[in-house]
Design a protein around this motif. Structure first.
Motif, PDB file in Angstrom:
ATOM      1  N   TYR A 209       5.455 -14.100 -11.354  1.00  9.81           N
ATOM      2  CA  TYR A 209       4.781 -12.813 -11.466  1.00  9.81           C
ATOM      3  C   TYR A 209       3.675 -12.628 -10.427  1.00  9.81           C
ATOM      4  N   ASP A 210       3.486 -13.602  -9.538  1.00  8.92           N
ATOM      5  CA  ASP A 210       2.404 -13.505  -8.561  1.00  8.92           C
ATOM      6  C   ASP A 210       2.566 -12.297  -7.642  1.00  8.92           C
ATOM      7  N   GLY A 211       3.776 -12.080  -7.163  1.00  7.61           N
ATOM      8  CA  GLY A 211       4.024 -10.943  -6.276  1.00  7.61           C
ATOM      9  C   GLY A 211       3.764  -9.617  -6.963  1.00  7.61           C
ATOM     10  N   LEU A 212       4.180  -9.501  -8.220  1.00  9.25           N
ATOM     11  CA  LEU A 212       3.974  -8.263  -8.974  1.00  9.25           C
ATOM     12  C   LEU A 212       2.491  -8.010  -9.198  1.00  9.25           C
ATOM     13  N   ILE A 213       1.740  -9.066  -9.533  1.00  8.98           N
ATOM     14  CA  ILE A 213       0.294  -8.913  -9.750  1.00  8.98           C
ATOM     15  C   ILE A 213      -0.385  -8.459  -8.461  1.00  8.98           C
ATOM     16  N   TYR A 214       0.015  -9.071  -7.343  1.00  8.51           N
ATOM     17  CA  TYR A 214      -0.590  -8.665  -6.071  1.00  8.51           C
ATOM     18  C   TYR A 214      -0.297  -7.198  -5.752  1.00  8.51           C
ATOM     19  N   MET A 215       0.958  -6.783  -5.924  1.00  4.26           N
ATOM     20  CA  MET A 215       1.313  -5.402  -5.615  1.00  4.26           C
ATOM     21  C   MET A 215       0.586  -4.426  -6.539  1.00  4.26           C
ATOM     22  N   LEU A 216       0.436  -4.772  -7.813  1.00  6.53           N
ATOM     23  CA  LEU A 216      -0.291  -3.895  -8.735  1.00  6.53           C
ATOM     24  C   LEU A 216      -1.780  -3.848  -8.407  1.00  6.53           C
ATOM     25  N   SER A 217      -2.300  -4.911  -7.778  1.00 13.15           N
ATOM     26  CA  SER A 217      -3.712  -4.876  -7.375  1.00 13.15           C
ATOM     27  C   SER A 217      -3.956  -3.829  -6.293  1.00 13.15           C
ATOM     28  N   LEU A 218      -2.894  -3.413  -5.595  1.00 14.45           N
ATOM     29  CA  LEU A 218      -3.033  -2.382  -4.569  1.00 14.45           C
ATOM     30  C   LEU A 218      -3.361  -1.011  -5.167  1.00 14.45           C
ATOM     31  N   TYR A 219      -3.184  -0.864  -6.477  1.00 13.06           N
ATOM     32  CA  TYR A 219      -3.594   0.386  -7.122  1.00 13.06           C
ATOM     33  C   TYR A 219      -5.092   0.636  -6.907  1.00 13.06           C
ATOM     34  N   TRP A 220      -5.889  -0.448  -6.843  1.00 15.83           N
ATOM     35  CA  TRP A 220      -7.315  -0.275  -6.565  1.00 15.83           C
ATOM     36  C   TRP A 220      -7.514   0.403  -5.214  1.00 15.83           C
ATOM     37  N   LEU A 221      -6.786  -0.051  -4.187  1.00 17.07           N
ATOM     38  CA  LEU A 221      -6.894   0.533  -2.854  1.00 17.07           C
ATOM     39  C   LEU A 221      -6.435   1.988  -2.860  1.00 17.07           C
ATOM     40  N   GLU A 222      -5.330   2.247  -3.529  1.00 16.54           N
ATOM     41  CA  GLU A 222      -4.789   3.605  -3.598  1.00 16.54           C
ATOM     42  C   GLU A 222      -5.750   4.542  -4.318  1.00 16.54           C
ATOM     43  N   ALA A 223      -6.292   4.082  -5.442  1.00 16.61           N
ATOM     44  CA  ALA A 223      -7.231   4.912  -6.195  1.00 16.61           C
ATOM     45  C   ALA A 223      -8.528   5.133  -5.420  1.00 16.61           C
ATOM     46  N   SER A 224      -8.979   4.116  -4.699  1.00 17.02           N
ATOM     47  CA  SER A 224     -10.204   4.257  -3.907  1.00 17.02           C
ATOM     48  C   SER A 224     -10.046   5.337  -2.848  1.00 17.02           C
ATOM     49  N   PHE A 225      -8.915   5.320  -2.162  1.00 17.03           N
ATOM     50  CA  PHE A 225      -8.696   6.344  -1.138  1.00 17.03           C
ATOM     51  C   PHE A 225      -8.610   7.730  -1.759  1.00 17.03           C
ATOM     52  N   LEU A 226      -7.917   7.838  -2.890  1.00 16.42           N
ATOM     53  CA  LEU A 226      -7.807   9.123  -3.577  1.00 16.42           C
ATOM     54  C   LEU A 226      -9.184   9.648  -3.973  1.00 16.42           C
ATOM     55  N   LEU A 227     -10.044   8.769  -4.481  1.00 14.38           N
ATOM     56  CA  LEU A 227     -11.360   9.209  -4.930  1.00 14.38           C
ATOM     57  C   LEU A 227     -12.282   9.523  -3.753  1.00 14.38           C
ATOM     58  N   TRP A 228     -12.117   8.842  -2.616  1.00 18.35           N
ATOM     59  CA  TRP A 228     -12.873   9.231  -1.433  1.00 18.35           C
ATOM     60  C   TRP A 228     -12.416  10.601  -0.928  1.00 18.35           C
ATOM     61  N   LEU A 229     -11.131  10.884  -1.034  1.00 21.68           N
ATOM     62  CA  LEU A 229     -10.650  12.234  -0.706  1.00 21.68           C
ATOM     63  C   LEU A 229     -11.312  13.263  -1.622  1.00 21.68           C
ATOM     64  N   PHE A 230     -11.415  12.912  -2.900  1.00 21.85           N
ATOM     65  CA  PHE A 230     -12.085  13.799  -3.861  1.00 21.85           C
ATOM     66  C   PHE A 230     -13.536  14.051  -3.445  1.00 21.85           C
ATOM     67  N   ILE A 231     -14.235  12.994  -3.024  1.00 17.63           N
ATOM     68  CA  ILE A 231     -15.637  13.131  -2.605  1.00 17.63           C
ATOM     69  C   ILE A 231     -15.749  14.065  -1.409  1.00 17.63           C
ATOM     70  N   PHE A 232     -14.946  13.845  -0.388  1.00 22.62           N
ATOM     71  CA  PHE A 232     -15.056  14.629   0.846  1.00 22.62           C
ATOM     72  C   PHE A 232     -14.451  16.028   0.711  1.00 22.62           C
ATOM     73  N   ARG A 233     -13.505  16.197  -0.199  1.00 22.59           N
ATOM     74  CA  ARG A 233     -12.843  17.497  -0.348  1.00 22.59           C
ATOM     75  C   ARG A 233     -13.674  18.474  -1.175  1.00 22.59           C
ATOM     76  N   SER A 234     -14.528  17.956  -2.018  1.00 24.79           N
ATOM     77  CA  SER A 234     -15.323  18.820  -2.901  1.00 24.79           C
ATOM     78  C   SER A 234     -16.389  19.557  -2.093  1.00 24.79           C
ATOM     79  N   GLU A 235     -16.623  20.807  -2.444  1.00 24.72           N
ATOM     80  CA  GLU A 235     -17.596  21.632  -1.728  1.00 24.72           C
ATOM     81  C   GLU A 235     -18.982  21.570  -2.346  1.00 24.72           C
TER      82      GLU A 235
END
Length: 521
Positions: A209-235
Motif C-alpha cells: 500500500y506504500d504507492g497508494l499512500i504516496y499518491m493519496l498524499s498528493l491530494y495535499w498538493l492539489e488542494a493547496s494549489f486550489l486554495l491558492w487559486l481561491f485566494i488570488f481569484r477572490s476580489e
C-alpha cells in the motif's frame, strides 16, 4: 442586470488571467539579474583567490556550456520577442526550473571550480565525455522542443479540450471541498512519513500500500494549489480567506521542514507563483523584484537547512515520527547556534554542488557502455521497458512487483555510494537504455505528451479552477532530474489521482454557474 462597464471589466479580468503576456516575463529578468550578481561576485572572488587558474583545465568546456545555455534559454527569448511569454509553458518551465540552472549555471560552477564533486574521478577521458555530456543535453532538449512544436499534440489536445466538462465554479464553491481534500492529503502525508515513504528516510522493502499512500498524499498538493487559486481569484478578503491563508502557510512550512531536503521551499514558491500567474496574468515591477529576491533567499535557506538536517540525521534509516520530529528540532537549534557567516558559507558550498547536473550526467555518459553488463546483476537493466510494461498493475494486486531502478543500487554501481539519490535525468536514462538515438526520440515523445496536455488544459483557455489545478499537477509531475522510466508512468498516475480529487470537488461544489468563476466570495 450588471452595468455594461462592470461586465467589460470582468471580461477583461478573465482574459488577463488566462492569457500569458510579457509582464510575467519580468520575474525571470529579476531572477537572472540576482543570479548574475551572485555569479559575478563568486567568480570574482575565485579569480582573485586563484581558483580559476587551478581549474583552468576545464576552460575548454566554456563554449559547450555557453552553446547549451543559449539553446536552453531560446524558447524563453522567442516568447518574450513574440509577446507570448508564459513561465508555465511546458518547455519554458523545464528550462528555467531545472535545465538552465543545472546545465548552464551548474556547468559554469564546474568550469570555475565552485563545484568539485568526488565522482568527477569516475569520468573517464574528461576531454571527450564532458563535452559529449553537453551535446546530449542539447540533443535531448531539442528533441523535447521539436516534439512540442509538431502539430500532432496540438491537434489531439484541441480535440480533447472540446470534450472536457465546463465546471465553472465561483471562489466560494471551492473552499469547503478544498479543505476536505487537504485533510485527506494530510492524513496520508502523515502516514507516508510514518512508514518512511516521505522525507530523508528509506524503506527496506516496499509495501503493497506504500504507492497508494504516496499518491493519496498528493491530494495535499492539489488542494493547496486550489486554495491558492481561491485566494488570488477572490476580489475581497474576509475571515475565511485569512483562515485558509494561515492553514496553507503552516502546512506548507511544516511539511517542508519534515521533508529535510533542499528544494521544498522552491516547490512552494513555484506553486504560489503558478496560482498567481494563472489568476492575475501580469506581474508588476514590485512583485517581480520581490519574486526574484525570494528565489535566491529560499535557495540559500533550503541549502542551509537541508544540508544541516542531513548531516544531523546522517543516514536514511526509517525512524518513528517522534524521533523524526526531534531531528527537525535539532536542525533548527543547530542553525540558530551557528553564526550568519558559517550558514552562508555552508549554503553557498552546498548550492554549487547542488546546481551542477553536468558532473553526475557525465558519469553516465562515460560509463554506461562499460557498466551495462553489470546493470542486470543490480536489477535495473532495461528499466524503461520494464517500467512501461508493469506500472499499470497496482502493487496491491502484485505485492512482489520488482522496483525497476533502485536509487541505492544505481548510486552504488555508478557512484560507489548508495546513501544518496544522484541525478539521472531523462537524457541519461534514455542513453543507458537505447543509446544516442534514444535521447532525441524519447524526448520528442515527452514533448508530444506535454503539448497535448498544454493545449487541452491551458493554451487559449478561459480561466477554470479545475483545468488550472489539473494542469499544475501534471506540469510539475515531470521530473528532469529523475529517470525517464518514471516520468511518463508517474504522469499517468498523477493524472488519475488528480482527476479523482477533481471529482471529489465536483461532488461538493456542483457543476458551477454558466458564467466564469470571477464573482467575489
Amino acid at each position: 442586470m450588471q452595468p455594461r462597464s462592470l461586465a467589460i471589466n470582468r471580461t477583461q479580468h478573465r482574459s488577463r488571467a488566462s492569457i500569458p503576456g510579457k509582464g510575467t516575463g519580468r520575474i525571470l529578468y529579476a531572477v537572472g539579474l540576482l543570479w548574475g550578481g551572485v555569479l559575478i561576485v563568486s567568480l570574482g572572488l575565485l579569480w582573485l583567490g586563484g581558483a580559476f587558474e587551478q581549474r583552468s583545465g576545464y576552460s575548454y568546456l566554456l563554449p559547450w556550456c555557453i552553446a547549451t545555455g543559449i539553446l536552453l534559454v531560446s524558447p524563453i527569448v522567442h516568447q518574450l520577442y513574440t509577446d507570448t511569454f508564459d513561465p508555465f509553458h511546458p518547455v519554458v518551465f523545464a528550462s528555467w526550473t531545472y535545465l538552465f540552472p543545472g546545465f548552464f549555471i551548474g556547468g559554469l560552477a564546474l568550469i570555475f571550480g565552485i563545484s568539485e564533486p568526488y565522482y568527477l574521478a569516475y569520468v573517464l577521458d574528461e576531454r571527450e565525455n564532458l563535452p559529449l555530456t553537453f551535446f546530449y543535453v542539447m540533443l535531448g532538449f531539442a528533441g523535447l522542443w521539436i516534439g512540442f512544436l509538431l502539430p500532432f499534440g496540438r491537434r489531439l489536445g484541441g480535440a480533447i479540450a472540446k470534450r472536457l466538462p465546463d465546471w465553472n465554479w465561483r471562489p466560494a464553491d471551492v473552499v469547503k471541498p478544498g479543505l476536505i481534500l487537504m485533510a485527506i492529503g494530510l492524513v496520508n502525508t502523515i502516514l507516508a512519513f510514518t512508514f518512511g515513504i516521505l522525507g530523508f528516510q528509506r524503506v527496506d522493502e516496499i509495501g503493497a500500500y506504500d504507492g497508494l499512500i504516496y499518491m493519496l498524499s498528493l491530494y495535499w498538493l492539489e488542494a493547496s494549489f486550489l486554495l491558492w487559486l481561491f485566494i488570488f481569484r477572490s476580489e475581497r478578503f474576509n475571515a475565511i480567506h485569512y483562515i485558509v491563508l494561515a492553514v496553507l502557510i503552516v502546512t506548507s512550512l511544516t511539511k517542508s521542514a519534515f521533508q529535510g531536503n533542499r528544494g521544498s521551499l522552491i516547490t512552494i514558491f513555484i506553486l504560489v507563483t503558478c496560482a498567481y500567474v494563472m489568476t492575475r496574468g501580469k506581474i508588476g515591477i514590485k512583485q517581480t523584484l520581490a519574486g526574484g529576491l525570494i528565489v535566491v533567499i529560499l535557495l540559500m535557506i533550503g541549502m542551509v537547512y537541508g544540508t544541516t538536517f542531513r548531516s544531523i540525521k546522517r543516514d536514511q534509516e526509517n525512524i518513528s515520527m517522534s524521533e523524526y520530529a526531534a531531528y527537525v528540532g535539532d536542525t533548527f537549534s543547530a542553525i540558530g547556534s551557528s553564526n550568519v557567516i558559517d550558514n552562508l558559507s555552508k549554503g553557498f558550498g552546498a548550492l554549487g554542488d547542488r546546481l551542477d547536473a553536468v558532473s553526475s550526467l557525465a558519469v553516465i555518459v562515460s560509463n554506461h557502455e562499460r557498466l551495462s553488463t553489470l546493470e542486470d546483476a543490480y536489477g535495473f537493466s532495461n528499466n524503461i521497458w520494464n517500467e512501461f510494461s508493469t506500472f499499470w498493475i497496482p502493487r496491491i494486486l502484485w505485492p512482489d512487483k520488482p522496483v525497476t531502478i533502485d536509487p541505492a543500487k544505481y548510486g552504488d554501481l555508478y557512484f560507489n555510494y548508495s546513501d544518496n539519490a544522484f541525478a539521472v535525468t531523462p537524457f541519461g536514462d534514455l542513453l543507458r537504455n537505447f543509446g544516442p538515438w534514444g535521447v532525441p526520440l524519447g524526448m520528442m515523445l515527452l514533448g508530444f505528451i506535454l503539448r497535448t496536455l498544454y493545449t487541452s488544459l491551458r493554451e487559449g483557455q478561459p480561466f477554470s479552477f479545475w483545468r488550472a489545478v489539473m494542469y499544475y499537477m501534471l506540469l510539475t509531475s515531470v521530473s528532469y532530474e529523475g529517470t525517464y522510466s518514471a516520468t511518463i508512468p508517474f504522469l499517468v498516475k498523477v493524472l488519475l489521482i488528480a482527476f479523482t480529487g477533481i471529482l471529489l470537488i465536483r461532488f461538493f461544489a456542483g457543476p458551477g454557474r454558466l458564467s466564469m468563476s470571477s464573482d467575489p466570495i
